[in-house]
Design an enzyme around this catalytic site. Structure first.
Site, PDB file in Angstrom:
ATOM      1  N   HIS A  96       0.825  -1.211   0.000  1.00  0.00           N
ATOM      2  CA  HIS A  96       0.000   0.000   0.000  1.00  0.00           C
ATOM      3  C   HIS A  96       0.852   1.252   0.000  1.00  0.00           C
ATOM      4  CE1 HIS A  96      -4.162  -1.682   1.186  1.00  0.00           C
ATOM      5  NE2 HIS A  96      -4.080  -1.401  -0.092  1.00  0.00           N
ATOM      6  N   GLU A 117       0.412 -12.451 -20.579  1.00  0.00           N
ATOM      7  CA  GLU A 117       1.103 -12.470 -19.286  1.00  0.00           C
ATOM      8  C   GLU A 117       1.953 -13.718 -19.128  1.00  0.00           C
ATOM      9  OE1 GLU A 117      -1.829 -10.701 -16.036  1.00  0.00           O
ATOM     10  OE2 GLU A 117      -2.849 -11.951 -17.498  1.00  0.00           O
ATOM     11  N   ASP A 171       3.129  -9.730 -14.641  1.00  0.00           N
ATOM     12  CA  ASP A 171       3.158 -11.197 -14.629  1.00  0.00           C
ATOM     13  C   ASP A 171       4.118 -11.739 -15.666  1.00  0.00           C
ATOM     14  OD1 ASP A 171       1.575 -12.270 -12.550  1.00  0.00           O
ATOM     15  OD2 ASP A 171      -0.177 -11.376 -13.507  1.00  0.00           O
ATOM     16  N   CYS A 179      -0.367  -2.977 -20.485  1.00  0.00           N
ATOM     17  CA  CYS A 179      -1.099  -2.453 -19.330  1.00  0.00           C
ATOM     18  C   CYS A 179      -0.394  -2.781 -18.024  1.00  0.00           C
ATOM     19  CB  CYS A 179      -2.530  -2.978 -19.304  1.00  0.00           C
ATOM     20  SG  CYS A 179      -2.607  -4.761 -19.172  1.00  0.00           S
TER      21      CYS A 179
HETATM   22  C1  PEP Z   1       0.177  -7.545 -15.217  1.00  0.00           C
HETATM   23  O1  PEP Z   1       0.361  -8.718 -14.858  1.00  0.00           O
HETATM   24  O2  PEP Z   1       1.056  -6.824 -15.748  1.00  0.00           O
HETATM   25  C2  PEP Z   1      -1.136  -6.924 -14.988  1.00  0.00           C
HETATM   26  C3  PEP Z   1      -1.446  -5.766 -15.524  1.00  0.00           C
HETATM   27  O3  PEP Z   1      -1.990  -7.582 -14.165  1.00  0.00           O
HETATM   28  P1  PEP Z   1      -1.880  -7.545 -12.565  1.00  0.00           P
HETATM   29  O4  PEP Z   1      -0.724  -6.669 -12.195  1.00  0.00           O
HETATM   30  O5  PEP Z   1      -3.179  -7.062 -12.058  1.00  0.00           O
HETATM   31  O6  PEP Z   1      -1.616  -8.997 -12.269  1.00  0.00           O
HETATM   32 MG    MG Z   2      -1.348  -9.894 -14.208  1.00  0.00          MG
END
Ligand code: PEP
Ligand code: MG
Length: 829
Positions: free
Chosen positions: A450, A687, A711, A758
């Site tokens: 956090h 991912e 990921d 993303c």
């Molecule tokens: C990622 O894995 O880059 C992603 C955007 O998903 P999260 O971070 O929510 O696993």
């Molecule tokens: Mg992810």
């Protein structure tokens, strides 16, 4: 009168000689029996009281009504596990009956991590009790007779005592405080002198000859302990014990990395590395924060009075947090709301109530209740949950501060300083932020904690997991915090400072220009359209993103709606949330990622059997496909959003095309049932290395691909993104990850599909030119970075970005890539 000690655990009973540790085998702590455990719960070996319970949960001692003191030490070297795998079920001072469960432990995990599971059961006050009979070399069940004790007449110790007490304070160098092994060494040394020897930690005082008394001091690394001796050879005893306490007694770790060694490291490299929790640059003097535990009395006055005090303190803290939540937005407000929930958490209140009813003070009861929860969270071994322990500790401190009137440190940091701390709690960060520090450097912490999220939300550059070297940074020393490259320069040279100042000025100019063009569309200098979207979780985030100029949302983390609750949100509740986000983004594209539960994001109502490797188990779309009703409800909620088509669907954790086909078929079936003629786009997240390497196959059937670099990085590098031990290596700028991204772009764009990013890399200014050069055409970043991302892209031509990306792919490490990115940035002054 003899007394029977029964076995605290099922297993094989053996003599102490079989224990591969001289402390036990040579009876340095006392006499007893060792048990090779076959069960996972230690139970009370007699009716008595819990005298000590080590913080690491691996050792407990009890005192019987007759005065016998027995230590049960689960496994060898288990103090190193720092509580992982152990769940204490009692607290110091608890009265227990024979057979009552004391500690539960994860037999398999501890067996794998410890030197040995053998569990010595030791009578520590052998001056008062002798073992007249013991059970060894046979199988034994819990509560079966293990030893028979008989009291012995203590030999009166003769002293030539002139009454003078000599004392000296010493800072404890033992990495885990005085636990069983050092206690034995101290006792052994003390017994070599005639003088009385006592150790004092705060207001606790214990005889150095008593292991239990030493354990009960509850010491930790760095504690200031006072050694007091009295008697004929008091001076010599004092010198010997002080020397012992000032050493690490061969245990290595923190004190074994003395400040001198750290200083050498700093002088040699001039830099301390860390993990980027919030990108940016900052320069200023170090402001060290050291946190002392707020002391509370163990016993209360009267249960009603203690209850009233707790109630009042909770009211105060609730008011303070609500005030902070009102003046915050987005992720900061979300953290404050999580804290508000903790203040009224029924489990915490029940834990505190139980202790107050037993006569404990409100503060002691609250701390105990919080620590029960922390232990339970630690026992899950889930790295994501463990990062949330900060929030519990934070609430503990806030409440104890209100209860005792002890101010919480933090507000005293000078403006423009770089806060240097071992770790920081979310509320400390929020109160510190008012003093306007320039950046944050933490020895511990994780990039998804956090505190990291809050720093990113505040635009405060931050590095975490910097390690012990940070301990050598003195208050006031000048620092350059480079949270683009991931290091801090300590005591920089004038040339370092000049170069850094120039980078800061350039960054500030870019931010300013970025803000004034935040709402404009974004394309490279030679006309390639690059969409800049924002990652969001809530309607508030969507409002913030729109204000920052986001052209849509490239990732709605829908699982935020599903976490921290007892039941799944209904179709109507989900629909309202998705519609709110779509409305806030006023017709712009909204890419809703389907529920991404599992791995580091568990939800209690979606049971997932215990997994050896959760990151490689039931998570993302695998979970949704295993719970079709859940998936159907979510898809219906998305399809109902108006106007149809504004919301696109994105599938997390795709490993094979079959998963995409199943979701697509369900979407088409639901559209049929709901009478929706307008097509709704369905895309996939990249991912897994499997998805990246088969991006052409996926692109043949998906409407778009978006790379989740968080990921993807953990799976390409085989490094757990939530494990602080490997945090320094989890860098998406590793050439292996970049090559994977490049390949996915090449394969998918050849099929005419766009590829976005993303994951966290889209919010890293150093990475954007490389990503654009690799063929990424949509970047979904944290809302606060949207305007700046647009400005960076506008300053690029596609040709130079491609050449730059080509060089990055040839680098040998993430560090080399980051150095290349720096050099690239330098060329565009
Ligand atoms: C990622 O894995 O880059 C992603 C955007 O998903 P999260 O971070 O929510 O696993
Ligand atoms: Mg992810």
């Amino acid at each position: 009168m003899s007394m029977i000690i029964t076995s605290p655990i099922r297993g094989w009973a053996a003599t102490l000689d079989s224990v591969p540790d001289p402390v036990f085998a040579q009876r340095m702590m006392g006499d007893g029996v060792a048990i090779q455990p076959l069960g996972d719960t230690v139970v009370a070996p007699f009716d008595g009281e819990v005298v000590t319970l080590h913080d690491a949960g691996h050792a407990i001692s009890l005192r019987s009504a007759e005065g016998a003191e027995v230590l049960i030490h689960i496994g060898l070297d288990t103090v190193m596990l720092k509580g992982k795998g152990f769940t204490p079920l009692v607290a110091i001072g608890d009265k227990v009956s024979r057979g009552d469960p004391l500690i539960r432990f994860d037999l398999d995990a501890v067996a794998l991590a410890a030197t040995s599971l053998i569990t010595p059961v030791i009578v520590t006050n052998t001056e008062a009790f002798a073992i007249s009979r013991r059970t060894v070399d046979c199988a034994i069940g819990a509560c079966e007779a293990l030893m028979t004790l008989v009291p012995v007449q203590a030999e009166a110790r003769r002293r030539s005592d002139d009454g003078t007490i000599v004392e000296q304070a010493v800072t404890l160098a033992l990495p885990h405080g005085i636990h069983a092994r050092p206690a034995a060494r101290i006792g052994e040394t003390a017994r070599g002198f005639e003088a009385e020897v006592h150790l004092m930690n705060g207001d606790k005082r214990g005889d150095a000859r008593s292991t239990v008394a030493l354990l009960a001091l509850g010491t930790a690394f760095g504690d200031e302990v006072v050694v007091q001796t009295r008697g004929n050879d008091a001076e010599a005893a004092l010198a010997a014990i002080v020397a012992l306490l000032a050493s690490d007694m061969g245990e290595g770790a923190p004190a074994a990395t003395p400040v001198a060694a750290i200083a050498v490291q700093i002088l040699r490299t001039g830099q301390i590395g860390g993990v980027i929790a919030s990108p940016g640059l900052a320069m200023g003097p170090a402001a060290r924060l050291r946190q002392a535990e707020i002391p509370v009395a163990r016993d209360g006055k009267d249960a009603a009075e203690e209850r009233a005090a707790l109630l009042a303190a909770r009211g105060d803290v609730r008011g303070q947090i609500a005030g902070r939540a009102d003046s915050a937005d987005g992720s900061i407000a979300a953290v404050m709301h999580a804290h508000l929930a903790l203040i009224d958490d029924p489990e915490l209140l029940a834990g505190a109530e139980k202790r107050m009813a037993e006569g404990r003070s409100a503060g002691f009861a609250w701390r105990g209740a919080i620590h029960d929860q922390i232990d339970a969270i630690r026992a899950t071994g889930n790295a994501h949950l463990i990062e949330r322990i900060d929030d519990l500790v934070d609430i503990e401190r806030q409440l104890l501060s209100a209860l005792t009137g002890t101010p919480i440190e933090g507000a005293a940091v000078p403006a423009g300083a770089l806060v240097v701390a071992d770790d920081l709690l979310p509320s400390q960060l929020v109160s510190l932020a008012a003093a306007k520090p320039a950046g944050i450097c933490l020895a511990r912490g994780g990039p998804t904690s956090h505190v990291a999220i809050l720093c990113a939300g505040m635009g405060l550059p931050a590095l975490v997991a910097m390690g012990d070297a940070l301990g050598g940074v003195e208050d006031g020393v000048p620092l350059l915090l480079d949270a683009e490259m991931g290091h801090v320069t300590v005591a920089p040279s004038p040339a370092n400072i000049d170069a850094f100042t120039a980078r800061l000025a350039k960054r500030a100019a870019r931010r300013e220009a970025a803000q004034s063009a935040a709402k404009d569309a974004c394309q490279t200098a030679d006309g390639t359209r690059i969409e800049i979207f924002a990652n969001i979780g809530t309607v508030d985030d969507a409002v913030l993103a729109a204000a920052q100029g986001a052209e849509g949302s490239g990732l709605v983390r829908s699982e935020f709606l599903f976490l921290d609750r007892d039941t799944a949100p209904s179709e109507d509740e989900q629909h309202a949330a998705y519609q709110g986000i779509a409305d806030a983004l006023a017709g712009k594209p909204v890419i809703i990622r389907l529920l991404d539960i599992g791995g580091d994001k568990p939800a209690a109502y979606i049971p997932i059997a215990h997994e050896e490797n959760p990151a490689l188990g039931q998570r993302g779309i695998r979970v949704a496909l295993a719970h079709p009703a859940l998936l159907k409800t979510q898809l219906r909620a998305i399809l109902r959003v108006q106007p149809v088509g504004q919301c696109k669907i994105m599938i997390p954790m795709i490993a094979s095309i079959d998963e995409l086909r199943q979701v697509r078929a369900l979407v088409d079936r639901l559209r049929g049932e709901m009478g929706i003629a307008t097509p709704v786009e369905v895309g996939v997240m990249v991912e897994t290395p499997a998805a990246a390497m088969t991006a052409d196959l996926l692109a043949a059937e998906a409407d778009f691909l978006s790379i989740g670099t968080n990921d993807l990085t953990q799976y390409v590098l085989a490094m757990d993104r939530g494990n602080p031990a490997v945090a320094a290596g989890v860098d998406a700028m590793h050439p292996a990850v970049l090559r994977m991204i490049g390949e996915a772009c090449r394969l998918a764009t050849a099929r005419g599909r766009w590829v976005g990013v993303c994951g966290g890399l889209a919010s890293d200014p150093a990475a954007l030119p490389i990503l654009v050069g690799l063929g990424v055409t949509e970047l979904s970043a944290v809302p606060g970075f949207v305007a700046e991302a647009k400005q960076i892209v506008r300053g690029l031509t596609l040709i130079e970005a491609r050449a730059h990306a080509e060089l990055a792919l040839q680098c040998k490490s993430a560090t080399e890539v980051r150095a290349l990115a720096r050099a690239f940035e330098e060329t565009r002054r």
